[in-house]
Enzyme design. Structure first.
Site, PDB file in Angstrom:
ATOM      1  N   LYS A 160       5.260  -9.921   8.551  1.00 46.11           N
ATOM      2  CA  LYS A 160       6.193  -8.871   9.004  1.00 46.11           C
ATOM      3  C   LYS A 160       5.637  -8.312  10.305  1.00 46.11           C
ATOM      4  CE  LYS A 160       6.754  -4.059   7.527  1.00 46.11           C
ATOM      5  NZ  LYS A 160       7.095  -3.176   6.394  1.00 46.11           N
ATOM      6  N   LEU A 161       6.504  -8.235  11.312  1.00 47.10           N
ATOM      7  CA  LEU A 161       6.076  -7.750  12.619  1.00 47.10           C
ATOM      8  C   LEU A 161       6.761  -6.426  12.927  1.00 47.10           C
ATOM      9  CD1 LEU A 161       4.562  -8.225  15.305  1.00 47.10           C
ATOM     10  CD2 LEU A 161       6.615  -9.434  16.125  1.00 47.10           C
ATOM     11  N   LYS A 162       5.970  -5.444  13.322  1.00 41.67           N
ATOM     12  CA  LYS A 162       6.527  -4.172  13.781  1.00 41.67           C
ATOM     13  C   LYS A 162       7.139  -4.386  15.162  1.00 41.67           C
ATOM     14  CE  LYS A 162       5.163  -1.427  10.419  1.00 41.67           C
ATOM     15  NZ  LYS A 162       6.090  -0.599   9.629  1.00 41.67           N
ATOM     16  N   GLU A 203      14.131  -4.612   9.110  1.00 39.05           N
ATOM     17  CA  GLU A 203      13.877  -3.415   8.295  1.00 39.05           C
ATOM     18  C   GLU A 203      14.086  -2.149   9.122  1.00 39.05           C
ATOM     19  OE1 GLU A 203      10.010  -3.673   6.526  1.00 39.05           O
ATOM     20  OE2 GLU A 203       9.962  -1.571   5.911  1.00 39.05           O
ATOM     21  N   SER A 229       1.713  -6.967   7.028  1.00 41.12           N
ATOM     22  CA  SER A 229       2.434  -6.221   8.053  1.00 41.12           C
ATOM     23  C   SER A 229       1.564  -6.175   9.308  1.00 41.12           C
ATOM     24  CB  SER A 229       2.714  -4.807   7.542  1.00 41.12           C
ATOM     25  OG  SER A 229       3.382  -4.046   8.513  1.00 41.12           O
ATOM     26  N   GLY A 274       4.566  -1.043   1.514  1.00 42.13           N
ATOM     27  CA  GLY A 274       3.196  -0.534   1.452  1.00 42.13           C
ATOM     28  C   GLY A 274       3.031   0.682   2.338  1.00 42.13           C
ATOM     29  N   ASP A 334      14.352   1.036   4.501  1.00 44.18           N
ATOM     30  CA  ASP A 334      13.075   1.570   4.016  1.00 44.18           C
ATOM     31  C   ASP A 334      13.205   3.100   4.018  1.00 44.18           C
ATOM     32  OD1 ASP A 334      10.486   2.557   3.761  1.00 44.18           O
ATOM     33  OD2 ASP A 334       9.587   1.347   5.329  1.00 44.18           O
ATOM     34  N   ASP A 368      10.180  -4.994  11.383  1.00 43.32           N
ATOM     35  CA  ASP A 368      10.347  -3.607  10.937  1.00 43.32           C
ATOM     36  C   ASP A 368      10.339  -2.698  12.156  1.00 43.32           C
ATOM     37  OD1 ASP A 368      10.384  -1.174   9.657  1.00 43.32           O
ATOM     38  OD2 ASP A 368       8.443  -1.404   8.653  1.00 43.32           O
ATOM     39  N   LYS A 420       9.447   1.613  -2.087  1.00 36.09           N
ATOM     40  CA  LYS A 420       8.114   2.227  -2.025  1.00 36.09           C
ATOM     41  C   LYS A 420       8.120   3.390  -2.997  1.00 36.09           C
ATOM     42  CE  LYS A 420       7.053   1.436   2.859  1.00 36.09           C
ATOM     43  NZ  LYS A 420       7.138   2.063   4.189  1.00 36.09           N
ATOM     44  N   ASN A 462      11.053   0.755  12.027  1.00 33.22           N
ATOM     45  CA  ASN A 462      10.751   2.166  11.723  1.00 33.22           C
ATOM     46  C   ASN A 462      11.642   3.112  12.529  1.00 33.22           C
ATOM     47  OD1 ASN A 462       7.647   0.898  11.198  1.00 33.22           O
ATOM     48  ND2 ASN A 462       8.398   2.387   9.703  1.00 33.22           N
TER      49      ASN A 462
HETATM   50  O1  SMG Z   1       0.557  -1.012   3.468  1.00 31.90           O
HETATM   51  O2  SMG Z   1       0.491  -3.030   4.201  1.00 31.90           O
HETATM   52  C1  SMG Z   1       0.815  -1.864   4.313  1.00 31.90           C
HETATM   53  C2  SMG Z   1       1.592  -1.432   5.527  1.00 31.90           C
HETATM   54  C3  SMG Z   1       3.009  -1.789   5.400  1.00 31.90           C
HETATM   55  O3  SMG Z   1       4.203  -1.686   7.435  1.00 31.90           O
HETATM   56  C4  SMG Z   1       3.868  -1.108   6.440  1.00 31.90           C
HETATM   57  N1  SMG Z   1       4.247   0.163   6.176  1.00 31.90           N
HETATM   58  O4  SMG Z   1       7.395   1.199   7.485  1.00 31.90           O
HETATM   59  O5  SMG Z   1       6.926  -0.266   6.036  1.00 31.90           O
HETATM   60  C5  SMG Z   1       6.562   0.580   6.831  1.00 31.90           C
HETATM   61  C6  SMG Z   1       5.106   0.920   7.032  1.00 31.90           C
HETATM   62  C7  SMG Z   1       4.855   2.393   6.807  1.00 31.90           C
HETATM   63  C8  SMG Z   1       3.475   2.860   7.108  1.00 31.90           C
HETATM   64  S1  SMG Z   1       3.114   2.787   8.767  1.00 31.90           S
HETATM   65  C9  SMG Z   1       1.739   3.720   9.057  1.00 31.90           C
HETATM   66 MG    MG Z   2       9.072  -0.021   6.895  1.00 31.41          MG
END
Ligand code: SMG
Ligand code: MG
Length: 382
Positions: A174-176, A227, A148, A304, A252, A202, A276, A204
């Site tokens: 995976k790119l935020k 996501e 990520s 994660g 998610d 993703d 998760k 969020n």
């Molecule tokens: O644990 O590799 C990891 C991070 C994966 O992007 C990740 N988690 O929304 O999926 C999600 C985020 C939540 C935590 S962001 C601080």
């Molecule tokens: Mg997510």
């Protein structure tokens, strides 16, 4: 899955530890930037009627602030001490499968509940000499590893980071994303990694129902999924978006239970599921969601929460179940941490993580290092 590894256990002691773990680099998402983790660990000692003693560890995935979800680490510790443990222990001896039902009348707090269940699971599996993967009925011995990637200030910096992960062998990126950091960045990363590397984004919860036309622009980049584009409670919005956008919509934050997941699937809001364990109240509920998704033809993958080697080992076992057909966010320990609290941190070889086979959740603690990063310990009055 067997529901109980051995008989029932009396909880003799619960120790709560907080550890401070700096991240190797800031991790920015649409809800904020993390530079370190303040993590709550739950350590339980159990005794059986026959006098067998065992202990186990759980990792609570709540962040410092209620930014990813309503839970936060101080709140999780408070609810464990003042509400969850008193309720859980009032009914006497137990095993991991008793945790969720006994706590069901207390609303919310899945990450806190999940951490307790996890510690008890680890302890009872260690006592029976069984690995978590075998307990779950996992089939894979190694799983593909995705990474990520956070939001970056410049596209150049982003591409440097992504290239580094590609060089390390990660099989999926995976790119935020967030409004203002999406189309251009996705185009640049797709250009860098080429058409064959699996790639997903993703948000969020950073977009709104009216962003359908904008998110449709992502379709040309052949992404595996988008996501959690919309706020967690907007299931109808996700269903409408799924009809409007060709790229599959993955949930998610919205998925917090097997029943809610069933509703989201029926409504057409959840074309792919990120599972998760902490977000859904524990690994046993995570397995129920996996089974539901398999029955409905919904691909799943393991998310994660920047776990240490405790949570990552357990996630690797979960992701070895047959329905986990997409690479998870189970990157190497070094993705986030210079040093881990376990002696056998997750590594990647050829883009894959080996599923742990040792008794318990699949880790051994580096106790000296754990002590050195511990900021507080407290024994709960039981
Ligand atoms: O644990 O590799 C990891 C991070 C994966 O992007 C990740 N988690 O929304 O999926 C999600 C985020 C939540 C935590 S962001 C601080
Ligand atoms: Mg997510």
């Amino acid at each position: 899955m067997t529901t109980s590894a051995t008989g029932k256990w009396t909880v003799e002691r619960v120790e709560l530890r907080r550890i401070a773990m700096p991240l190797v680099s800031p991790f920015r998402t649409s809800f904020g930037s993390q530079t370190d983790r303040d993590i709550l660990l739950v350590h339980v000692n159990l005794r059986s009627d026959e006098g067998v003693e065992t202990d186990g560890w759980g990792e609570c995935v709540a962040l410092s602030e209620p930014s990813y979800s309503p839970e936060y680490v101080d709140g999780a510790q408070h609810v464990i001490v003042h509400h969850l443990l008193p309720r859980l222990l009032a009914d006497g001896a137990l095993d991991a499968a008793d945790v969720a039902p006994r706590l069901a009348k207390l609303h919310g707090h899945p990450m806190a509940k999940g951490a307790i269940e996890m510690a008890i699971l680890d302890a009872q599996l260690r006592a029976s000499g069984q690995s978590f993967a075998s307990f779950l009925g996992a089939t894979a011995t190694r799983i593909p590893s995705g990474v990520s990637v956070g939001i970056h200030d410049t596209t150049d910096d982003l591409l440097t980071t992504v290239q580094g992960y590609v060089d390390e062998g990660y099989v999926r990126i995976k790119l935020k994303i967030e409004p203002g950091s999406d189309i251009e960045q996705v185009a640049a990363v797709r250009d860098l990694i080429g058409p064959d590397t699996p790639f997903q984004v993703d948000a969020n919860t950073a977009y709104r129902r009216t962003d359908g036309a904008h998110l449709r622009r992502l379709d040309e980049f052949d992404l595996l999924l988008i996501e959690q584009p919309l706020p967690e409670h907007d299931i109808i919005g996700h269903a409408r978006l799924a009809a409007e956008v060709d790229t599959p919509i993955c949930l998610d934050e919205s998925l917090v239970s097997v029943d809610g997941t069933a509703d989201a699937i029926e409504l057409g809001a959840c074309e792919i599921a990120n599972i998760k364990p902490g977000r859904v109240g524990g690994y046993l509920e995570a397995v129920r969601i996996h089974d539901l998704c398999v029955a409905n033809g919904i691909p799943v993958w393991c998310g994660g929460m920047l776990e240490t080697g405790i949570g990552r080992a357990a996630n690797a076992a979960l992701a070895a179940l047959p329905g986990f057909t997409l690479p998870g966010d189970i990157s190497a320990s070094t993705r986030f941490y210079a040093q881990d609290i376990v002696t056998d941190p997750i590594t990647i070889t050829d883009g894959h993580v080996t599923v742990p086979t040792t008794p318990g959740l699949g880790f051994d603690l580096d106790l000296a290092f754990l002590d050195s990063v511990t900021t507080s310990t407290s024994d709960v009055d039981l």
